[in-house]
Design a protein around this motif. Structure first.
Motif, short mmCIF file in Angstrom:
data_model
loop_
_atom_site.label_atom_id
_atom_site.label_comp_id
_atom_site.label_asym_id
_atom_site.label_seq_id
_atom_site.Cartn_x
_atom_site.Cartn_y
_atom_site.Cartn_z
N VAL A 218 0.83 -1.21 0.00
CA VAL A 218 0.00 0.00 0.00
C VAL A 218 0.86 1.26 0.00
O VAL A 218 0.59 2.23 -0.72
N SER A 219 1.91 1.25 0.80
CA SER A 219 2.78 2.43 0.90
C SER A 219 3.47 2.74 -0.42
O SER A 219 3.83 3.89 -0.68
N GLU A 220 3.66 1.73 -1.26
CA GLU A 220 4.36 1.91 -2.54
C GLU A 220 3.45 2.43 -3.65
O GLU A 220 3.94 3.02 -4.61
N LEU A 221 2.13 2.19 -3.53
CA LEU A 221 1.29 2.39 -4.70
C LEU A 221 0.06 3.27 -4.47
O LEU A 221 -0.35 4.01 -5.37
N CYS A 222 -0.55 3.22 -3.28
CA CYS A 222 -1.89 3.77 -3.10
C CYS A 222 -1.89 5.23 -2.66
O CYS A 222 -1.03 5.67 -1.90
N ASP A 223 -2.91 5.97 -3.11
CA ASP A 223 -3.11 7.35 -2.69
C ASP A 223 -3.93 7.42 -1.41
O ASP A 223 -3.68 8.25 -0.55
N ARG A 224 -4.94 6.56 -1.32
CA ARG A 224 -5.78 6.49 -0.12
C ARG A 224 -5.95 5.03 0.27
O ARG A 224 -5.79 4.13 -0.55
N VAL A 225 -6.35 4.81 1.55
CA VAL A 225 -6.51 3.46 2.06
C VAL A 225 -7.86 3.34 2.76
O VAL A 225 -8.26 4.22 3.52
N ALA A 230 -14.15 -7.45 9.52
CA ALA A 230 -15.45 -8.11 9.73
C ALA A 230 -16.55 -7.52 8.86
O ALA A 230 -17.68 -7.32 9.31
N GLY A 231 -16.22 -7.22 7.61
CA GLY A 231 -17.22 -6.73 6.67
C GLY A 231 -17.55 -5.26 6.76
O GLY A 231 -18.45 -4.78 6.06
N ARG A 232 -16.81 -4.52 7.61
CA ARG A 232 -17.07 -3.10 7.81
C ARG A 232 -15.81 -2.29 7.56
O ARG A 232 -14.71 -2.78 7.74
N ILE A 233 -15.99 -1.02 7.22
CA ILE A 233 -14.86 -0.10 7.16
C ILE A 233 -14.59 0.41 8.57
O ILE A 233 -15.50 0.91 9.23
N VAL A 234 -13.33 0.28 9.02
CA VAL A 234 -12.97 0.77 10.35
C VAL A 234 -12.11 2.03 10.29
O VAL A 234 -12.02 2.78 11.27
N GLU A 235 -11.46 2.27 9.15
CA GLU A 235 -10.68 3.50 8.99
C GLU A 235 -10.49 3.79 7.51
O GLU A 235 -10.39 2.87 6.68
N GLN A 236 -10.45 5.08 7.19
CA GLN A 236 -10.24 5.52 5.82
C GLN A 236 -9.44 6.82 5.87
O GLN A 236 -9.79 7.74 6.62
N ALA A 237 -8.34 6.88 5.09
CA ALA A 237 -7.47 8.05 5.18
C ALA A 237 -6.51 8.08 3.99
O ALA A 237 -6.25 7.04 3.37
N PRO A 238 -5.94 9.25 3.67
CA PRO A 238 -4.83 9.30 2.73
C PRO A 238 -3.69 8.41 3.24
O PRO A 238 -3.46 8.31 4.45
N THR A 239 -2.98 7.78 2.32
CA THR A 239 -2.00 6.76 2.70
C THR A 239 -0.95 7.27 3.67
O THR A 239 -0.67 6.63 4.70
N THR A 240 -0.36 8.40 3.39
CA THR A 240 0.72 8.91 4.25
C THR A 240 0.21 9.16 5.66
O THR A 240 0.87 8.79 6.65
N GLN A 241 -0.97 9.76 5.79
CA GLN A 241 -1.52 10.02 7.12
C GLN A 241 -1.80 8.73 7.87
O GLN A 241 -1.51 8.61 9.06
N LEU A 242 -2.38 7.75 7.17
CA LEU A 242 -2.73 6.50 7.83
C LEU A 242 -1.49 5.75 8.30
O LEU A 242 -1.46 5.19 9.41
#
Length: 328
Positions: A218-225, A230-242
């Motif tokens: 993820v750190s090499e490629l993604c802009d956001r994560v 368990a089938g739910r989103i628990v966190e969402q953020a720009p990659t560097t911040q996360l």
């Protein structure tokens, strides 16, 4: 603001059996913008691949029940007819799967498999199709007509995955879904495939939904994560911040169990205790991560936390104060 290529809202996927109803994906929402790479992250069984199959309308039927909204541009995919979805798959959305060995037909030459895609989706045959195949193979680093005559077993794992990427890009899709495309490859080939995806994304302004359990990738490629549990989103953020400051204990635990390239020997790894939960058949009465969480407190068992804003472009599903997470 950059246009949204993919917009998922309140997506739920339930598998109904005689014994129970399994909530494999339970009300998730996210978007992928033009030219953006979004990482969908989590342990096996968290719902990542089920989400990708739901986007393409490939969920198991009739057991799989999909609700919510999945929009590709102006097109609503949930409820679309099968003929309509066939026009979307391959043309506007393509997918790369985890194991190229099983993605390719062992009985057909590479050229035959690529030609089948062009004939089915673009009605392209003969010399124009051959020129398109050679152009695409060259773009993924496979030069020469001799590769069109090869069978999959005659290629290395990395070369087979490059062929799968070429096949996915033949029709110039708007969105590429990559489901663990480097997991079956060694580290050196992984790096080459990631470089290839990065360069293709830049050249084509293509959107990518990258599914993985590996935060190093993820750190090499993604802009956001988008982190799932368990089938739910628990966190969402720009990659560097996360990566610099995770705001959910599960994300923090994933980072702690990932080797670091900037530390000799990969650093000290901390395994996540316990096991992922059995997917629920009814609404949760506590935080799904509470049984494994090192920061658990009484309030975590008083109902499932809501997914709320935690700053600019950040969301989290946790009652632990942000200030406490930031101090760790």
């Amino acid at each position: 603001m950059t246009e949204e290529r993919l917009r998922v809202r309140d997506l739920a996927v339930r598998f109904v059996t005689r014994e129970r109803t399994v909530r494999a994906v339970d009300g998730i929402s996210f978007e992928v913008r033009a030219g953006e790479v979004v990482g969908l992250v989590g342990e096996s069984g968290c719902g990542k691949s089920v989400t990708s199959l739901a986007i393409l309308g490939l969920q198991e039927k009739p057991a799989g029940k999909v609700t919510g909204s999945i929009r590709l541009g102006d097109a609503e995919l949930i409820g679309m007819s099968e003929p309509g979805l066939r026009k979307i798959r391959g043309n506007r959305i393509s997918m790369i799967f985890q194991d190229p060995q099983t993605s390719l037909n062992p009985y057909l030459r590479i050229g035959e498999q690529l030609a089948e895609v062009l004939e089915l989706h673009l009605n392209l045959r003969g010399a124009p199709a051959r020129a398109r195949m050679l152009e695409m193979l060259s773009q993924v680093g496979i030069p020469g007509e001799e590769r069109l005559r090869a069978y999959p077993h005659e290629l290395s794992g990395g070369m087979r995955q490059r062929v799968c990427i070429a096949m996915a890009l033949l029709c110039d899709p708007e969105l590429l879904i990559a489901d663990e495309p480097t997991t079956m490859l060694d580290v050196t080939i992984q790096a080459q495939i990631l470089d290839l995806l990065r360069s293709i994304r830049q050249r084509r302004n293509m959107s990518v939904l990258f599914i993985t359990h590996d935060l190093g990738v993820v750190s090499e490629l993604c802009d956001r994560v988008v982190v799932m549990y368990a089938g739910r989103i628990v966190e969402q953020a720009p990659t560097t911040q996360l990566l610099d400051a995770p705001l959910h204990p599960y994300t923090e635990a994933l980072l702690g169990s990932t080797p670091r390239v900037d530390v000799p020997g990969g650093g000290s790894l901390r395994p996540i205790g316990g096991l992922p939960p059995r997917l629920p058949d009814q609404a949760l009465t506590e935080c799904a991560f509470a049984p494994r969480c090192p920061r658990v407190r009484p309030g975590c068992r008083d109902g499932e936390p809501a997914l709320v804003s935690a700053g600019v472009a950040r969301l989290r599903r946790c009652i632990v104060p942000v200030e406490e997470m930031a101090r760790s």
